[in-house]
Design a protein around this motif. Structure first.
Motif, short mmCIF file in Angstrom:
data_model
loop_
_atom_site.label_atom_id
_atom_site.label_comp_id
_atom_site.label_asym_id
_atom_site.label_seq_id
_atom_site.Cartn_x
_atom_site.Cartn_y
_atom_site.Cartn_z
N ASP A 1 -23.87 -15.97 -3.82
CA ASP A 1 -24.18 -15.76 -5.09
C ASP A 1 -23.59 -14.32 -5.92
OD1 ASP A 1 -26.01 -13.74 -3.91
OD2 ASP A 1 -27.49 -15.28 -3.54
N ASP A 2 -23.99 -14.22 -7.16
CA ASP A 2 -23.54 -13.23 -7.67
C ASP A 2 -24.06 -11.57 -7.17
OD1 ASP A 2 -22.55 -14.79 -9.52
OD2 ASP A 2 -24.13 -14.38 -11.09
N ALA A 3 -25.37 -11.76 -6.47
CA ALA A 3 -25.78 -10.50 -6.11
C ALA A 3 -24.96 -10.31 -4.74
CB ALA A 3 -27.38 -10.62 -5.48
N ASP A 4 -24.73 -11.24 -3.52
CA ASP A 4 -23.90 -10.95 -2.52
C ASP A 4 -22.41 -10.69 -3.07
OD1 ASP A 4 -23.11 -11.17 0.11
OD2 ASP A 4 -22.60 -13.40 -0.03
N LEU A 5 -22.01 -11.09 -4.18
CA LEU A 5 -20.39 -10.71 -4.42
C LEU A 5 -20.56 -9.35 -4.93
CD1 LEU A 5 -17.66 -11.46 -5.56
CD2 LEU A 5 -18.45 -12.38 -7.75
N GLN A 6 -21.42 -8.83 -5.61
CA GLN A 6 -21.71 -7.40 -6.12
C GLN A 6 -21.49 -6.59 -4.84
OE1 GLN A 6 -21.23 -6.35 -9.27
NE2 GLN A 6 -21.40 -4.23 -8.59
N ASP A 7 -22.41 -6.94 -3.97
CA ASP A 7 -22.53 -6.13 -2.51
C ASP A 7 -21.26 -6.05 -1.63
OD1 ASP A 7 -24.19 -4.75 -0.41
OD2 ASP A 7 -23.53 -6.53 0.70
N ARG A 8 -20.44 -7.32 -1.63
CA ARG A 8 -19.28 -7.18 -0.94
C ARG A 8 -18.27 -6.53 -1.77
NH1 ARG A 8 -18.61 -11.75 2.71
NH2 ARG A 8 -20.56 -12.77 3.06
N MET A 9 -18.02 -6.49 -3.02
CA MET A 9 -17.36 -5.96 -3.92
C MET A 9 -17.22 -4.48 -3.76
SD MET A 9 -16.92 -8.31 -7.28
CE MET A 9 -15.40 -7.37 -8.07
N GLU A 10 -18.73 -3.80 -3.79
CA GLU A 10 -18.97 -2.59 -3.67
C GLU A 10 -18.58 -1.93 -2.46
OE1 GLU A 10 -23.05 -2.09 -4.61
OE2 GLU A 10 -22.61 -2.27 -6.87
N LYS A 11 -18.85 -2.57 -1.21
CA LYS A 11 -18.37 -2.14 0.09
C LYS A 11 -16.93 -2.14 0.23
CE LYS A 11 -22.74 -3.80 2.41
NZ LYS A 11 -23.04 -5.05 3.44
N MET A 12 -16.31 -3.25 -0.37
CA MET A 12 -14.87 -3.02 -0.19
C MET A 12 -14.02 -2.10 -1.21
SD MET A 12 -12.33 -4.83 1.06
CE MET A 12 -10.74 -5.11 0.96
N VAL A 13 -14.63 -1.90 -2.23
CA VAL A 13 -14.14 -0.70 -3.19
C VAL A 13 -14.36 0.80 -2.48
CG1 VAL A 13 -14.45 0.50 -5.29
CG2 VAL A 13 -14.40 -1.83 -5.27
N LEU B 1 0.92 -1.21 -0.03
CA LEU B 1 -0.24 0.08 -0.03
C LEU B 1 1.01 1.11 -0.03
CD1 LEU B 1 -2.74 -0.92 2.75
CD2 LEU B 1 -2.68 -1.62 0.48
N ARG B 2 0.18 2.44 -0.44
CA ARG B 2 1.01 3.58 -0.58
C ARG B 2 -0.13 4.60 -0.16
NH1 ARG B 2 2.17 0.20 -4.91
NH2 ARG B 2 4.46 -0.07 -5.25
N ARG B 3 0.40 5.54 0.65
CA ARG B 3 -0.45 6.68 1.02
C ARG B 3 -0.29 7.74 0.08
NH1 ARG B 3 0.91 11.27 3.89
NH2 ARG B 3 2.80 10.53 4.62
N PRO B 4 -1.89 8.24 -0.29
CA PRO B 4 -1.95 9.18 -1.08
C PRO B 4 -1.22 10.57 -0.70
CG PRO B 4 -3.91 8.20 -0.67
CD PRO B 4 -2.97 7.53 0.15
N ALA B 5 -0.56 11.35 -1.55
CA ALA B 5 0.04 12.46 -1.40
C ALA B 5 -0.56 13.47 -0.67
CB ALA B 5 0.88 13.01 -2.64
N HIS B 6 -2.00 13.63 -1.08
CA HIS B 6 -2.83 14.61 -0.55
C HIS B 6 -3.26 14.25 0.93
CE1 HIS B 6 -5.75 11.96 -2.10
NE2 HIS B 6 -6.55 12.13 -1.34
N MET B 7 -3.04 13.10 1.41
CA MET B 7 -3.90 12.77 2.87
C MET B 7 -2.64 12.54 3.90
SD MET B 7 -5.96 9.08 3.41
CE MET B 7 -7.08 9.65 2.16
N ALA C 1 -6.44 2.85 -1.05
CA ALA C 1 -5.91 1.56 -1.51
C ALA C 1 -6.76 1.03 -2.72
CB ALA C 1 -5.83 0.60 -0.44
N ASN C 2 -7.55 1.56 -3.53
CA ASN C 2 -8.17 1.21 -4.48
C ASN C 2 -7.06 1.20 -5.72
OD1 ASN C 2 -8.69 3.74 -4.11
ND2 ASN C 2 -10.19 3.85 -5.87
N VAL C 3 -6.23 2.15 -5.71
CA VAL C 3 -5.22 2.31 -6.77
C VAL C 3 -3.74 2.43 -6.21
CG1 VAL C 3 -7.05 3.86 -7.95
CG2 VAL C 3 -5.45 4.83 -6.23
N ASN C 4 -2.88 2.36 -7.21
CA ASN C 4 -1.52 2.42 -6.92
C ASN C 4 -1.07 1.36 -5.73
OD1 ASN C 4 1.09 3.43 -7.14
ND2 ASN C 4 0.67 4.87 -5.74
N ILE C 5 -1.59 0.04 -6.05
CA ILE C 5 -1.36 -1.16 -5.27
C ILE C 5 -0.76 -2.17 -6.07
CG2 ILE C 5 -3.69 -1.60 -5.61
CD1 ILE C 5 -3.57 -2.74 -2.81
N ASP C 6 0.23 -3.03 -5.37
CA ASP C 6 0.77 -3.98 -5.68
C ASP C 6 0.03 -5.51 -4.79
OD1 ASP C 6 3.45 -3.69 -7.56
OD2 ASP C 6 3.07 -2.16 -6.17
#
Length: 236
Positions: free
Chosen positions: A193-205, A121-127, A213-218
């Motif tokens: 199921d797919d609906a549960d997957l979509q919900d979990r992914m949206e919460k995580m993003v 992870l990398r901390r954003p420059a503005h934060m 941590a949604n960008v600039n990550i290895d």
């Protein structure tokens, strides 16, 4: 006790490289008398993981964790010299370790169960740092555990780099998932199921976006091998 994490970057290593790292090289590290040695390496068991993300070129292919009484002592210096011969680039970081979900105990020297995902992870420059830490540790931790099939969650906050020209990394997170997660998003997120997957992914993003941590990550899928644990009194 201090913890040092070493990233190894190289092109496309084969299985022989992975076996060399967790075998003979690990034994040389143990011979230095380090209290703890763990090797996380991208090998055949996880190489095809769909969760691979990379910013660095060449990418990180392994992370070696060392526990020591002094990060600036001869043990670490000799370990870094040894590891420097195993990859095109290595970088070492002194870290503090928090373990909301500690890894389960595995037999020494054997592969730990599942997929061990290492996220840089990398901390954003503005934060600013206090805001970043608060959002990561305080807000994101329960979300990450609740929305994924994680059975290990270890946060390594980087105090400082120990090697010259080390890429800027602010944290290394280790998360363990069921091995089925290598090829299945449903298994990775523990979705019914797919609906549960979509919900979990949206919460995580949404949660990762709050601290950048949604960008600039290895993200490096690895197999984990504990060669010596600083937390176990008697070992072979």
């Amino acid at each position: 006790m201090e913890k040092v994490m070493v990233t190894l970057r190289t092109g496309a290593p084969d299985d022989a490289w992975a076996e060399q790292l967790r075998g003979p090289v690990a034994q040389e590290l143990l011979a230095l008398g380090l209290p703890g040695v763990t090797v996380n390496v991208r090998d055949a068991d996880v190489r095809d993981s769909m969760m691979m993300l990379t910013v660095l070129d060449p990418p990180v292919q392994a992370v070696v964790s060392l526990w020591t009484q002094q990060y600036y002592g001869d043990q670490v210096l000799m370990a870094l010299e040894l590891l420097g011969h195993q990859a095109e680039y290595i970088a070492a970081y002194l870290v503090t370790e928090s373990a909301p979900l500690p890894p389960p105990t595995s037999p020494i020297g054997e592969r730990s169960p599942g997929l061990a995902n290492m996220a840089l992870l990398r901390r954003p420059a503005h934060m600013d740092e206090p805001t970043w830490l608060s959002r990561w540790h305080g807000n994101h931790t329960p979300v990450a555990i609740a929305t994924q099939s994680t059975f290990t969650y270890v946060q390594n906050y980087v105090v400082r780099a120990l090697t010259e020209d080390a890429p800027v990394i602010n944290a290394i997170v280790e998360e363990h998932f069921p091995i089925e997660s290598v090829r299945s998003l449903h298994a990775f997120f523990g979705a019914a199921d797919d609906a549960d997957l979509q919900d979990r992914m949206e919460k995580m993003v949404a949660s990762t976006a709050a601290f950048g941590a949604n960008v600039n990550i290895d993200a490096v899928p690895t197999s984990r091998y504990v060669l010596r644990s600083p937390f176990v009194a008697e070992q072979a």
